[in-house]
Structure formats: structure tokens, C-alpha cells
Scaffold this active site. Structure first.
Site, PDB file in Angstrom:
ATOM      1  N   HIS A  96       1.728  -9.696 -10.088  1.00  0.00           N
ATOM      2  CA  HIS A  96       1.802  -9.162  -9.020  1.00  0.00           C
ATOM      3  C   HIS A  96       0.527  -9.273  -8.329  1.00  0.00           C
ATOM      4  CE1 HIS A  96       2.359  -7.535  -4.748  1.00  0.00           C
ATOM      5  NE2 HIS A  96       3.728  -8.123  -4.765  1.00  0.00           N
ATOM      6  N   GLU A 165       3.879 -16.305  -4.176  1.00  0.00           N
ATOM      7  CA  GLU A 165       3.670 -15.452  -3.286  1.00  0.00           C
ATOM      8  C   GLU A 165       2.278 -15.451  -2.527  1.00  0.00           C
ATOM      9  OE1 GLU A 165       6.119 -11.716  -3.403  1.00  0.00           O
ATOM     10  OE2 GLU A 165       4.655 -11.207  -4.833  1.00  0.00           O
TER      11      GLU A 165
HETATM   12  P1  PGA Z   1       6.569  -8.213   1.284  1.00  0.00           P
HETATM   13  O1  PGA Z   1       6.102  -8.292  -0.236  1.00  0.00           O
HETATM   14  O2  PGA Z   1       8.178  -8.620   1.422  1.00  0.00           O
HETATM   15  O3  PGA Z   1       6.622  -6.707   1.897  1.00  0.00           O
HETATM   16  O4  PGA Z   1       5.887  -9.298   2.039  1.00  0.00           O
HETATM   17  C1  PGA Z   1       6.654  -9.127  -1.235  1.00  0.00           C
HETATM   18  C2  PGA Z   1       5.953  -8.835  -2.449  1.00  0.00           C
HETATM   19  O5  PGA Z   1       4.605  -8.317  -2.484  1.00  0.00           O
HETATM   20  O6  PGA Z   1       6.482  -8.851  -3.540  1.00  0.00           O
END
Ligand code: PGA
Length: 247
Positions: A96, A165
Site C-alpha cells: 500500500h 491505486e
Molecule cells: P480511499 O482509500 O478509498 O479512502 O481513497 C483507498 C486505499 O487507500 O486503499
């Protein structure tokens, strides 16, 4: 199979389990439930109790991270995949952007994946470019490097899910345009096919997914699901995301 994964980050105390119980109940009566799977990653403090509670239910539980060494070691506050598996969790997030920002390198991430798989955890491996990299048109280069440096052909790709992401979209309310996202996911799958020399694992999107914008992602069939942060702390929002996706 689509995935809806809720990442709680630094949120949750024992009684927060009521949020997950509601989502589990919704799943149990949802006519679309054979089309998707729900996974939640609560903080380490709740991993054992939640894993045990949901053991024979629908929801699956995973950790938000794991340490880059196996079994036991002398690293203060570290938690290995071995320890995560032994309390009953099934999944772990790895890579992450929060953890990359705290120092997780490609080499460290590869070890994390290796030991997670060795201990029979399924891995949700997160990748994504930052704002500057996007602005400089380096997105594909960055993603390819993140994938190639951490994944190996010999890894069991059936136990790996990739979550794209973009860092600029996490917690900001900003999401990529549908067309752009479609292209990026296709690119990621191409790189993954090349690494594994077979079909690509599932590729999810994460970053400010909510019950409204999920509708725009419906058209992108390349997306195999979502990693949801903020909106996963509310059972209503999380359930609405699923409902609106299948509406
Ligand atoms: P968010 O976070 O949906 O609050 O943007 C996603 C994540 O960091 O996994």
C-alpha cells in the site's frame, strides 16, 4: 469473480464488528452474491477476533500489511505472515502506498509477498503512481517497474490479486477518467501476463471509490473489483457501492 475489499486503515475497535455483520447479512441475501467476494482488512488489533467470528460466514478477513521476515524475529512491533495466518486471516495487503511512503522498497515487498504465499495467505499487491509521475507521463513506466521488481513467475498467481491505486486519487475524491483507467488496467494485465507467462491475475481499482462514482466504473469490464478505504467504514456506503455496481 469480482472483489470488493474494504481497507480500514487506522480505524476500528472491537464493537466496530457490527459494521461487518451488516455487510455479511446483506451478502447472505443478495441475489448477485455469486458474482463477487467481500474481504475486509481491519487493523492488527482486531485480526484474530474478526477472523474467528467470520470463519464460517461469507466475509473474508485479511491484514493490512505483513513483515518481510518469516516466523518469529527480534523486530519490535513486527508481525509476520506466519503470525497472521495462525490467527485465522486469509489475506494480506502488501505494498500500500502508505507503507511504501514509510520505506517499503521493491526488495522488501518481494520478501513480503514470498513469505505471505509461503504461509498460505492470499496477497493483494498494491501499485500506483504519484501525481508528479502522472504529470510527467511516467505512469506506465512506474507501474511496470513496481510489478516486475516485486513479482516472479514462480509465485502462485492464483493467490495474487493486484490493486491499482493511483496515489493522487487515494482519499482525495479524485478518480481517473473511465477511458484512461481502462487503458491502465489493460496495460497492467499485459505486464502481468508477461511476468507469469499465463493469464493475468485479477486487477482491482482503488482510490476514492464511493457509491456514486462506482457507476462510472461499471462500463470498464477489465476491472475485477475495488479496494475501498474511506467508504468501507460505513456499512451503508459499502453496501450501496455493491448495489450500484450491479444495478
Ligand atoms: P480511499 O482509500 O478509498 O479512502 O481513497 C483507498 C486505499 O487507500 O486503499
Amino acid at each position: 469473480m469480482k472483489y470488493f475489499i474494504g481497507n480500514w486503515k487506522m480505524f476500528g475497535i472491537p464493537k466496530s464488528i457490527s459494521i461487518l455483520k451488516k455487510i455479511n447479512s446483506f451478502y447472505s441475501i443478495d441475489k448477485n452474491r455469486n458474482k463477487y467476494k467481500v474481504i475486509f482488512t481491519p487493523p492488527f488489533t482486531l485480526l484474530e477476533s474478526y477472523s474467528q467470528f467470520f470463519k464460517k460466514k461469507y466475509l473474508s478477513i485479511g491484514s493490512q500489511n505483513c513483515y518481510q521476515k518469516d516466523q518469529f524475529s527480534s523486530n519490535t512491533a513486527a508481525i509476520s505472515s506466519y503470525m497472521i495466518k495462525k490467527v485465522g486471516a486469509e489475506y494480506t495487503l502488501i505494498g500500500h502506498s502508505d507503507n511504501r511512503a514509510e520505506g517499503d522498497t521493491d526488495v522488501i515487498l518481494k520478501d513480503k509477498i514470498k513469505f505471505a504465499l509461503k504461509n498460505n495467505l492470499k496477497v493483494v499487491f498494491c501499485i500506483g503512481e504519484n501525481k508528479l509521475e502522472k504529470r510527467k507521463n511516467k505512469t506506465f513506466r512506474v507501474l511496470k517497474k513496481q510489478l516486475k521488481k516485486a513479482l516472479e513467475r514462480k509465485f502462485n498467481k492464483k493467490k495474487i490479486i493486484v490493486a491499482y491505486e493511483p496515489i493522487w486519487s487515494i482519499g482525495t475524491g479524485r478518480t481517473p477518467k473511465a477511458k484512461e483507467l481502462n487503458k491502465t488496467i489493460k496495460f497492467i494485465k499485459k505486464v502481468l501476463k508477461n511476468i507469469f507467462k499465463q493469464n493475468s491475475p485479477a486487477v482491482l481499482y482503488g482510490g476514492s471509490v464511493d457509491e456514486v462514482n462506482v457507476k462510472k466504473f461499471k462500463e470498464i469490464d477489465e476491472i475485477d473489483g475495488f479496494l475501498i478505504g474511506g467508504a468501507s467504514k460505513s456499512s451503508k456506503k459499502f453496501i450501496d457501492i455493491i448495489k450500484n455496481y450491479y444495478r
